[in-house]
Motif scaffolding. Structure first.
Motif, PDB file in Angstrom:
ATOM      1  N   LEU A  92      15.048  38.603 -31.122  1.00  0.00           N
ATOM      2  CA  LEU A  92      15.308  37.181 -30.936  1.00  0.00           C
ATOM      3  C   LEU A  92      16.319  36.676 -31.959  1.00  0.00           C
ATOM      4  O   LEU A  92      17.182  35.853 -31.626  1.00  0.00           O
ATOM      5  N   LEU A 140      19.790  36.976 -30.814  1.00  0.00           N
ATOM      6  CA  LEU A 140      20.112  36.002 -29.771  1.00  0.00           C
ATOM      7  C   LEU A 140      20.396  34.623 -30.365  1.00  0.00           C
ATOM      8  O   LEU A 140      21.274  33.898 -29.907  1.00  0.00           O
ATOM      9  N   LEU A 141      19.650  34.268 -31.405  1.00  0.00           N
ATOM     10  CA  LEU A 141      19.811  32.940 -31.994  1.00  0.00           C
ATOM     11  C   LEU A 141      21.036  32.866 -32.893  1.00  0.00           C
ATOM     12  O   LEU A 141      21.716  31.847 -32.950  1.00  0.00           O
ATOM     13  N   PRO A 182      25.645  33.731 -31.660  1.00  0.00           N
ATOM     14  CA  PRO A 182      26.604  32.700 -31.267  1.00  0.00           C
ATOM     15  C   PRO A 182      27.167  31.948 -32.464  1.00  0.00           C
ATOM     16  O   PRO A 182      28.333  31.588 -32.481  1.00  0.00           O
ATOM     17  N   ILE A 242      30.061  33.796 -34.391  1.00  0.00           N
ATOM     18  CA  ILE A 242      31.362  34.047 -33.766  1.00  0.00           C
ATOM     19  C   ILE A 242      32.537  33.390 -34.510  1.00  0.00           C
ATOM     20  O   ILE A 242      33.541  34.046 -34.755  1.00  0.00           O
ATOM     21  N   ILE A 245      30.079  30.389 -26.078  1.00  0.00           N
ATOM     22  CA  ILE A 245      29.130  30.258 -27.188  1.00  0.00           C
ATOM     23  C   ILE A 245      28.059  29.233 -26.824  1.00  0.00           C
ATOM     24  O   ILE A 245      26.877  29.417 -27.123  1.00  0.00           O
ATOM     25  N   PHE A 291      25.512  30.839 -24.790  1.00  0.00           N
ATOM     26  CA  PHE A 291      24.645  31.677 -25.630  1.00  0.00           C
ATOM     27  C   PHE A 291      23.643  30.827 -26.405  1.00  0.00           C
ATOM     28  O   PHE A 291      22.479  31.215 -26.567  1.00  0.00           O
ATOM     29  N   LEU A 292      24.107  29.655 -26.878  1.00  0.00           N
ATOM     30  CA  LEU A 292      23.192  28.775 -27.620  1.00  0.00           C
ATOM     31  C   LEU A 292      22.058  28.309 -26.716  1.00  0.00           C
ATOM     32  O   LEU A 292      20.895  28.263 -27.126  1.00  0.00           O
ATOM     33  N   PHE A 315      20.899  29.923 -24.169  1.00  0.00           N
ATOM     34  CA  PHE A 315      20.009  31.076 -23.996  1.00  0.00           C
ATOM     35  C   PHE A 315      19.091  31.226 -25.202  1.00  0.00           C
ATOM     36  O   PHE A 315      17.896  31.500 -25.067  1.00  0.00           O
ATOM     37  N   GLY A 316      19.662  31.049 -26.400  1.00  0.00           N
ATOM     38  CA  GLY A 316      18.869  31.184 -27.624  1.00  0.00           C
ATOM     39  C   GLY A 316      17.734  30.180 -27.660  1.00  0.00           C
ATOM     40  O   GLY A 316      16.591  30.525 -27.987  1.00  0.00           O
ATOM     41  N   ILE A 317      18.047  28.927 -27.301  1.00  0.00           N
ATOM     42  CA  ILE A 317      17.016  27.885 -27.344  1.00  0.00           C
ATOM     43  C   ILE A 317      15.930  28.180 -26.310  1.00  0.00           C
ATOM     44  O   ILE A 317      14.733  28.064 -26.601  1.00  0.00           O
TER      45      ILE A 317
END
Lengths: 228, 252
Positions: A167, A170-171, A174, A177, B138, B141-142, B144-146
């Protein structure tokens, strides 16, 4: 009982974390070994030609150090959470974000700094021109603390979870980058013979921003995770 | 004035009030979307004049721009909800944050997808590592992360607050998206719409776009209310008012 000041608390946490890290040299070496192996996959997997490696080297070194940092993040708060010392930290008289900053600083000293010191060797193996080694190291010097700082937020959010490791990537990825873009951009513009101070300034601005904001976010995330 | 605002704010913070009032709101927003979206779509796709450079391929703007605008405002709403959740510990803010994330992710994907479809005839490529495109990726992706973080934590209150922290951290990406076309003059064209300036295209072209933008916002509000109502019933199922409600409808 004497009061312990903020600075003394900061130093105590750094000293403790460094001591703990050096008592387990194997774990200390893991991200570095991963870093070296990940970098050596590129010549084997894509092409060993100098015409590919030299322009790609900065990106390869940066991506590998980013992944190596990611690998080490899960351990940042986990052991402390399991033995209860994390709760003690949140109860300490010093503000939590200072102690988080201390832990992040210790993490950078044991992960980011070794990666930085190892990078010129790998860059030479990737046929990077010797004049660019300094720029690459400078970009990593400014960039890797950001990786530890932002990573601390992800580690703090997932500390109580079983699935933490996956996880976190994933967090955090981003948010990594921009650092990657400016870090490699700096080396590339230096390689093209251009002035790279503008990119360095952007990287420095990202460092300043994350240095001031990330400890607060990580401290807030820790309080949420610990109170659960 | 301030007192009235505070009262309004606190009322919407109560799940029961929210559940009761949102029915009317979701009704009107749903109708708004149902009317505006087909009107804007047919108007834009069939009747708006052709672009002098891009011909008919520009028409995907009527889907692309509203989706992109919405994907960003949805994230802003989540960040505001996250702030409210962390500062005032409001249950409803957590609900809104959680329910908005999948909608925002879908619109973000739609913006990227329609952008790729548009990019092929105009730029000759499906994807380019351009600043605006990368920043939108991005954002996806953010989202998805949340969503993943929210799903990984079992306790709903902890999950809500963790997602709130993450959405506040990720908000740094929004100005990057917004100004990416001005900071790095790469492939993506500058903003089509600005609130402060007159758009530099004929009214027959931007009017359907405006209809589509408003329609998409209506749809967003409608689905957000619908999802939030569902989530409220799920979270509050042990409270008296939900039991009474279910008993009245003969479902419990």
């Amino acid at each position: 009982m004497t009061e312990i000041g903020v600075w003394a608390g900061f130093c105590a946490v750094v000293r403790r974390d460094l001591m703990l890290a050096f008592r387990r040299p194997q774990e200390l070496a893991n991200p570095l070994v991963f870093f070296v192996m990940a970098v050596s996959l590129f010549p084997l997997g894509v092409s060993p030609e100098k015409s590919f490696l030299a322009p790609a080297a900065a990106g390869v070194v940066w991506v590998a150090s980013l992944l190596a940092t990611l690998l080490s993040l899960d351990a940042l708060f986990r052991a402390d959470h399991e033995d209860g010392s994390l709760e003690q930290l949140t109860l300490a008289p010093q503000p939590l974000f200072i102690l988080v900053l201390a832990k992040v600083f210790a993490h950078w000293l044991t992960t980011g700094l070794p990666l930085l010191l190892l990078s010129p060797v790998l860059a030479l193996m990737l046929h990077v021109d010797e004049s660019l080694l300094g720029v690459l190291m400078l970009s990593l010097l400014v960039g890797t603390p950001v990786l530890s700082l932002i990573g601390a937020i992800g580690a703090a959010l997932t500390v109580g979870l079983r699935v933490g490791g996956v996880l976190i990537s994933l967090l955090v990825l981003p948010l990594y980058i921009p650092v990657l873009i400016f870090g490699t951009g700096m080396v590339q513009s230096a390689a093209a013979g251009m002035d790279y101070t503008a990119t360095l300034a952007m990287l420095g601005a990202i460092l300043a921003l994350s240095l001031t904001l990330a400890p607060f976010a990580a401290a807030a995330a820790l309080k949420i995770s610990v109170s659960n | 004035m301030w007192e009235a605002f505070k009262q309004w704010f606190h009322r919407w913070g109560s799940p029961k009030w929210f559940y009761e009032r949102s029915l009317m709101w979701s009704f009107w927003l749903g109708w708004g979307a149902l009317i505006l979206l087909p009107v804007g779509m047919v108007w834009g796709l069939a009747f708006a004049p052709q672009d002098y450079q891009q011909g008919n391929s520009f028409r995907i703007i009527y889907l692309h721009v509203p989706a992109a605008i919405l994907a960003q405002s949805c994230y802003m709403i989540m960040a505001v909800a996250g702030f409210v959740s962390l500062v005032w510990r409001m249950k409803m803010a957590d609900v809104v944050l959680k329910c908005a994330a999948p909608i925002g992710a879908s619109f973000c994907f739609l913006a990227l997808f329609t952008g790729a479809v548009w990019g092929k005839p105009t730029w000759g490529t499906w994807w380019e590592w351009d600043a605006r495109l990368t920043a939108m990726l991005i954002l996806l992706f953010l989202y998805f992360g949340i969503i993943a973080l929210e799903a990984a934590i079992e306790d709903k209150i902890t999950a809500g607050r963790a997602a709130a922290v993450l959405s506040l951290v990720g908000v740094v990406n929004i100005p990057i998206i917004k100004y990416s076309v001005e900071w790095w003059r790469t492939l993506h064209q500058p903003a089509t719409f600005k609130l402060t300036e007159k758009p530099d295209m004929p009214v027959e072209m931007w009017a359907p776009l405006l209809v589509m933008v408003i329609g998409v916002y209506c749809f967003f509000g409608y689905s957000l209310f619908l999802r939030s109502r569902n989530e409220i019933i799920e979270r509050e199922r042990r409270t008296l008012w939900v039991r009474e409600l279910l008993a009245k409808e003969g479902k419990a």
